[in-house]
Design an enzyme around this catalytic site. Structure first.
Site, mmCIF file in Angstrom:
data_model
loop_
_atom_site.group_PDB
_atom_site.id
_atom_site.type_symbol
_atom_site.label_atom_id
_atom_site.label_comp_id
_atom_site.label_asym_id
_atom_site.label_seq_id
_atom_site.Cartn_x
_atom_site.Cartn_y
_atom_site.Cartn_z
ATOM 1 N N LYS A 113 -25.479 -6.186 -55.144
ATOM 2 C CA LYS A 113 -25.188 -7.125 -56.235
ATOM 3 C C LYS A 113 -23.750 -7.618 -56.199
ATOM 4 C CE LYS A 113 -28.801 -5.719 -59.416
ATOM 5 N NZ LYS A 113 -29.168 -5.071 -60.667
ATOM 6 N N LYS A 194 -41.408 -6.389 -54.598
ATOM 7 C CA LYS A 194 -41.976 -5.875 -55.836
ATOM 8 C C LYS A 194 -41.924 -6.941 -56.926
ATOM 9 C CE LYS A 194 -40.341 -2.289 -58.352
ATOM 10 N NZ LYS A 194 -39.811 -0.975 -58.706
ATOM 11 N N LYS A 197 -38.492 -8.368 -62.949
ATOM 12 C CA LYS A 197 -38.204 -9.142 -64.160
ATOM 13 C C LYS A 197 -37.416 -10.388 -63.824
ATOM 14 C CE LYS A 197 -36.408 -5.698 -66.624
ATOM 15 N NZ LYS A 197 -36.904 -4.364 -66.312
#
Ligand code: TRP
Length: 322
Positions: A113, A194, A197
Site C-alpha cells: 500500500k 478475492k 470491498k
C-alpha cells in the site's frame, strides 16, 4: 472451562459483500452457540488511507445494520465499534513500545500500500499494531483471518510473546482460524482475485444490499471460459468460483449437465434466496438507526470491562504508576 473467545473484525472501507457473508459473517453466526464472539467494526483502521469522514461514519452504521440483518444476535455477540472503546488506542500505544520499526515496515500489506503514489499516513505503518491491540485487548483465543491478514496475526503473537517474556505474563496468545475454501469467494469479473470491498471496478462484486436486478446482472456477466464444462478445475477459475458460490449459498452442486447460462441462473437464484431476507430485514432496521446505535452502545458497554482490565494489567507491567 471458559468458552472460547473469538474476535471477528471488519474494516468499514466499503459495503459488505457475498465474500464477507460466506467467509466471515456466516461462520460468526454459526459460532454464536459455542464461543463467546465479538464482532468488531474497526473504524480506526479506516483512517489509515485517504478517507471521507461522512463515508466512514455511514459505512460503520451500515455494517452494524447488515450484521444484525444477517443474523448476528447482539445479546450473544456484542457488536463493537472500535472507536467507542478508547482502550484500543491506549493499548495500541503501549504495544508500539514493544514493537520494532523494522518489524512494522516489513509487513507485506504496508509495503504494497505504501508503494502507491501520494502521501502515506504514519498510521498505515502502525496499523498492524492497532490490530494486535484489538486482538489482545479481549483475551482473544481465536481470530478468523484470511490469507491477507495472516502476517498481522503472526505479528500479534510475536508482540504478545515478547511482552510476556520481558514484562511478565500479560496477554493471552491468539490463534488463527481459517475459513474453509468453500468460504473463499472470488471476484466474478476477475476470478484470480478475492472478492473485496474495494476492488477497483466493483464489476465482479455482489454487495449484500445490491438490488436483485444488479445481482442477476453481475452473475450473468461473470467471467467463464471456452471449455463449456461445468466442473471445478484449476484451468477454469471462473466456473469453479460459480460452483463454489452455489455450494456456499445453497449447499447444492449444479444440476447435471448444465450450460454456463443455466449454471449462472442457478447461482443467481441461490444468491437471491440468501440475500432477499437480509435485504428485507436491513430495510426495517435502517428505518430506526437510533436503535442500531443503541445496540452499538450496549456492545461497547459489555466489552469495556474486559478491555479496561487488560489495559490496567499492561500499564502496570510496562512500568506506569497506577
Ligand atoms: N485488519 C482487518 C482487515 O483489514 C480488520 C481488522 C481490524 C481485524 N482489527 C481486527 C480483523 C482484529 C481481526 C481482528 O480486514
Amino acid at each position: 472451562m471458559a468458552p472460547t473467545r473469538r474476535l471477528t473484525g471488519f474494516k468499514p472501507t466499503g459495503h459488505l459483500h457475498l465474500g464477507n457473508l460466506l467467509g466471515a459473517l456466516r461462520p460468526l453466526i454459526a459460532a454464536q452457540d459455542r464461543s463467546e464472539s465479538i464482532a468488531l467494526i474497526a473504524d480506526l483502521h479506516a483512517l489509515t488511507m485517504d478517507h471521507e469522514p461522512a463515508r466512514v461514519r455511514a459505512l460503520a452504521l451500515e455494517q452494524a445494520t447488515v450484521m444484525l440483518a444477517a443474523g448476528v444476535d447482539p445479546e450473544r455477540t456484542p457488536i463493537v465499534l472500535q472507536s467507542h472503546v478508547t482502550e484500543h488506542t491506549e493499548l495500541h500505544y503501549l504495544l508500539e513500545c514493544a514493537t520494532g520499526f523494522g518489524e512494522a515496515s516489513r509487513m507485506i500489506q504496508f509495503k504494497e500500500k505504501s508503494a502507491a503514489d501520494g502521501p502515506i499516513r504514519l498510521s498505515l505503518l502502525t496499523y498492524p499494531v492497532l490490530m494486535a491491540a484489538d486482538i489482545l485487548l479481549y483475551d482473544t483465543d481465536e481470530v478468523p483471518v484470511g490469507e491477507d491478514q495472516n502476517q498481522h496475526l503472526e505479528l500479534t503473537r510475536t508482540i504478545a510473546q515478547r511482552f510476556n517474556g520481558r514484562y511478565g505474563e500479560t496477554f493471552r496468545l491468539p490463534g488463527g482460524v481459517r475459513p474453509g475454501s468453500a468460504a473463499r469467494v472470488m471476484d466474478l469479473a476477475d476470478p484470480g482475485t478475492k472478492m473485496g470491498k474495494s476492488n477497483a471496478s466493483g464489476a465482479g462484486r455482489i454487495g449484500l444490499l445490491d438490488p436483485p436486478e444488479t445481482v442477476r446482472r453481475t452473475v450473468a456477466r461473470a467471467v467463464t471460459d471456452e471449455f463449456a464444462q461445468v466442473r471445478r478445475h484449476p484451468d477454469q477459475p471462473g466456473v469453479t468460483n460459480l460452483i463454489d458460490i452455489l455450494a456456499g449459498c445453497s449447499g447444492r452442486e449444479p444440476a447435471d449437465p448444465v450450460s454456463y447460462g443455466a449454471l449462472k441462473r442457478e447461482v443467481a437464484d441461490a444468491i437471491e434466496a440468501l440475500l432477499e431476507p437480509i435485504r428485507a430485514r436491513y430495510a426495517e432496521l435502517a428505518d430506526d438507526p437510533a436503535h442500531v446505535r443503541e445496540i452499538l452502545a450496549r456492545g461497547a458497554a459489555r466489552v469495556r470491562p474486559i478491555a479496561a482490565a487488560t489495559v490496567r494489567r499492561t500499564r502496570a507491567a510496562i512500568g506506569l504508576l497506577d
